[in-house]
Write an enzyme that holds these catalytic residues in place. Structure first.
Site, PDB file in Angstrom:
ATOM      1  N   LYS A  24      -8.670  16.019 -23.910  1.00 17.45           N
ATOM      2  CA  LYS A  24      -8.015  15.500 -25.100  1.00 17.45           C
ATOM      3  C   LYS A  24      -6.672  16.186 -25.224  1.00 17.45           C
ATOM      4  O   LYS A  24      -6.603  17.412 -25.322  1.00 17.45           O
ATOM      5  CB  LYS A  24      -8.905  15.791 -26.306  1.00 17.45           C
ATOM      6  CG  LYS A  24      -8.637  14.947 -27.502  1.00 17.45           C
ATOM      7  CD  LYS A  24      -9.765  15.056 -28.524  1.00 17.45           C
ATOM      8  CE  LYS A  24     -10.889  14.066 -28.274  1.00 17.45           C
ATOM      9  NZ  LYS A  24     -11.789  13.918 -29.434  1.00 17.45           N
ATOM     10  N   ASP A  61     -15.608  14.517 -40.016  1.00 17.19           N
ATOM     11  CA  ASP A  61     -15.283  13.157 -39.582  1.00 17.19           C
ATOM     12  C   ASP A  61     -16.366  12.547 -38.717  1.00 17.19           C
ATOM     13  O   ASP A  61     -16.097  11.961 -37.678  1.00 17.19           O
ATOM     14  CB  ASP A  61     -13.922  13.125 -38.882  1.00 17.19           C
ATOM     15  CG  ASP A  61     -12.809  13.017 -39.890  1.00 17.19           C
ATOM     16  OD1 ASP A  61     -12.783  12.023 -40.634  1.00 17.19           O
ATOM     17  OD2 ASP A  61     -11.984  13.940 -39.966  1.00 17.19           O
ATOM     18  N   GLY A  96      -7.375   8.493 -29.246  1.00 20.19           N
ATOM     19  CA  GLY A  96      -8.143   8.850 -30.430  1.00 20.19           C
ATOM     20  C   GLY A  96      -7.270   9.321 -31.564  1.00 20.19           C
ATOM     21  O   GLY A  96      -6.055   9.128 -31.559  1.00 20.19           O
ATOM     22  N   THR A  97      -7.897   9.934 -32.517  1.00 21.82           N
ATOM     23  CA  THR A  97      -7.244  10.399 -33.720  1.00 21.82           C
ATOM     24  C   THR A  97      -6.099  11.366 -33.422  1.00 21.82           C
ATOM     25  O   THR A  97      -5.059  11.333 -34.060  1.00 21.82           O
ATOM     26  CB  THR A  97      -8.263  11.153 -34.591  1.00 21.82           C
ATOM     27  OG1 THR A  97      -9.439  10.363 -34.654  1.00 21.82           O
ATOM     28  CG2 THR A  97      -7.738  11.390 -35.981  1.00 21.82           C
TER      29      THR A  97
HETATM   30  P1  ADP Z   1     -11.511   9.156 -32.171  1.00 18.14           P
HETATM   31  O1  ADP Z   1     -10.527  10.161 -32.596  1.00 18.14           O
HETATM   32  O2  ADP Z   1     -11.186   7.761 -32.587  1.00 18.14           O
HETATM   33  O3  ADP Z   1     -12.924   9.560 -32.497  1.00 18.14           O
HETATM   34  P2  ADP Z   1     -11.484  10.274 -29.574  1.00 18.14           P
HETATM   35  O4  ADP Z   1     -10.186  10.983 -29.559  1.00 18.14           O
HETATM   36  O5  ADP Z   1     -12.705  11.117 -29.797  1.00 18.14           O
HETATM   37  O6  ADP Z   1     -11.442   9.083 -30.592  1.00 18.14           O
HETATM   38  O7  ADP Z   1     -11.705   9.512 -28.223  1.00 18.14           O
HETATM   39  C1  ADP Z   1     -10.838   8.518 -27.734  1.00 18.14           C
HETATM   40  C2  ADP Z   1     -11.518   7.817 -26.583  1.00 18.14           C
HETATM   41  O8  ADP Z   1     -11.904   8.736 -25.572  1.00 18.14           O
HETATM   42  C3  ADP Z   1     -12.785   7.090 -26.984  1.00 18.14           C
HETATM   43  O9  ADP Z   1     -12.789   5.839 -26.339  1.00 18.14           O
HETATM   44  C4  ADP Z   1     -13.899   7.945 -26.475  1.00 18.14           C
HETATM   45  O10 ADP Z   1     -14.994   7.158 -26.071  1.00 18.14           O
HETATM   46  C5  ADP Z   1     -13.288   8.662 -25.291  1.00 18.14           C
HETATM   47  N1  ADP Z   1     -13.861  10.013 -25.211  1.00 18.14           N
HETATM   48  C6  ADP Z   1     -13.675  11.035 -26.078  1.00 18.14           C
HETATM   49  N2  ADP Z   1     -14.348  12.139 -25.715  1.00 18.14           N
HETATM   50  C7  ADP Z   1     -15.002  11.823 -24.571  1.00 18.14           C
HETATM   51  C8  ADP Z   1     -15.900  12.532 -23.694  1.00 18.14           C
HETATM   52  N3  ADP Z   1     -16.220  13.796 -23.918  1.00 18.14           N
HETATM   53  N4  ADP Z   1     -16.375  11.885 -22.611  1.00 18.14           N
HETATM   54  C9  ADP Z   1     -16.045  10.593 -22.387  1.00 18.14           C
HETATM   55  N5  ADP Z   1     -15.230   9.872 -23.157  1.00 18.14           N
HETATM   56  C10 ADP Z   1     -14.702  10.459 -24.250  1.00 18.14           C
END
Ligand code: ADP
Length: 303
Positions: free
Chosen positions: A36, A129, A16-17
């Site tokens: 994350k 965002d 992700g970001t």
């Molecule tokens: P972005 O910054 O592009 O919004 P994220 O960092 O939120 O992306 O997420 C990256 C990936 O991890 C995405 O494919 C998202 O679906 C998955 N993801 C993020 N948070 C969760 C969560 N709480 N449960 C399941 N999958 C998640």
């Protein structure tokens, strides 16, 4: 592999970001979580106590429509944020051609989005965002906003990450004009874009650059007049645009109800000070008129 003695690392879910997201099991509770891992890049050493203090505040945000931040800790030079694991997200629902979204389903998804926003805005936390893939869907059908407050703590998303181009489509005009001080109105604009996307089943304003994004906005709503938005001319990146008249909003959303269209137009008010607030949007007659919003457990979801 264990992280911080408590989490059993599973597969990577995506990037992700702010960094990599992986699935894990919380051995303390048996719960499946999403962790994350945030690169601390430029801060490195002093991970910044400010960030940690602000993260603490995010842990206090608890609402059925906000994804819970279960835990946060630094580990091997990265900050780890532990969230409840979610099955799906709104982007997957919107893109799935096999899913039919009734007007009651659209109303339900928008209402849950606004309820999550209302809770955070009451606590003076702005998302900044909002986009469909940040609206996660739990196994009971509840929609929950993800990444609340991160934009402010870690800076706005970096343009070098290509997937971030999508975030532009949800950006309010004051941000595109370089406003440094912005408020909860940016989330209302983004929620308006998501509402429009639920109705159209495709992103509404797909700009290919920040300038083009403003062009797309002006083509849809007409160029803003300084009388409509007095503070506009003082924004850092303000440039005068050639006059474009607004087409009737009805032509862009032929299938929407009058109530839906009225709420949509209020969410897309140019002047952030005049824009409808999340609380006012929840009180709009769109939500009290028929059809009633679908119960979350009955909403259509991807397999
Ligand atoms: P972005 O910054 O592009 O919004 P994220 O960092 O939120 O992306 O997420 C990256 C990936 O991890 C995405 O494919 C998202 O679906 C998955 N993801 C993020 N948070 C969760 C969560 N709480 N449960 C399941 N999958 C998640």
């Amino acid at each position: 592999k264990r992280v911080a003695d408590r989490y059993l690392k599973r597969e990577v879910l995506g990037e992700g970001t702010y960094g990599i997201v992986f699935k894990a099991i919380d051995t303390k509770t048996g719960q499946t979580v999403a962790i994350k891992k945030i690169r601390l890049g430029k801060y490195k050493e002093g991970v910044n106590f400010t960030a940690l203090r602000e993260i603490k505040l995010l842990k206090e945000l608890k609402d059925p429509n906000i994804i819970e931040l279960i835990d946060a800790f630094p580990h091997k030079g990265n900050l780890h944020l532990v969230f409840e694991f979610m099955e799906s997200d709104l982007e997957a629902v919107i893109r799935d051609r096999n899913i039919v979204l009734s007007p009651a389903d659209v109303k339900s998804y928008l209402q849950m989005t606004l309820k999550g926003l209302a809770y955070c805005h009451k606590k003076w936390v702005v998302h900044r965002d909002m986009k469909p893939n940040n609206l996660l869907i739990a196994s009971d059908g509840q929609l929950k906003l993800a990444d609340f407050g991160l934009a402010r703590i870690f800076g706005s998303p970096d343009r070098k990450f290509t997937h971030q181009v999508f975030a532009r489509w949800y950006r309010a005009p004051e941000l595109l004009y370089g406003a440094k001080q912005y408020g909860a109105g940016v989330d209302v604009w983004a929620a308006g874009c998501i509402f429009a996307e639920l109705l159209l089943r495709r992103p509404f304003l797909q700009g290919s650059s920040d300038i083009d994004q403003l062009g797309k906005i002006f083509a849809a709503f007409g160029t803003p007049k300084p009388s409509q938005w007095p503070d506009m001319v003082f924004l850092p990146d303000y440039v005068e645009y050639q006059y474009v008249p607004a087409p009737p909003l009805r032509t862009l959303f032929p299938m929407a109800s009058d109530d839906a269209l009225d709420l949509l137009s209020k969410m897309f008010t140019y002047d952030p000070k005049a824009r409808i607030t999340v609380q006012q949007a929840l009180e709009h007659r769109y939500f009290s008129s028929v059809p009633a919003p679908t119960k979350p457990s009955l909403l259509p979801r991807p397999p």
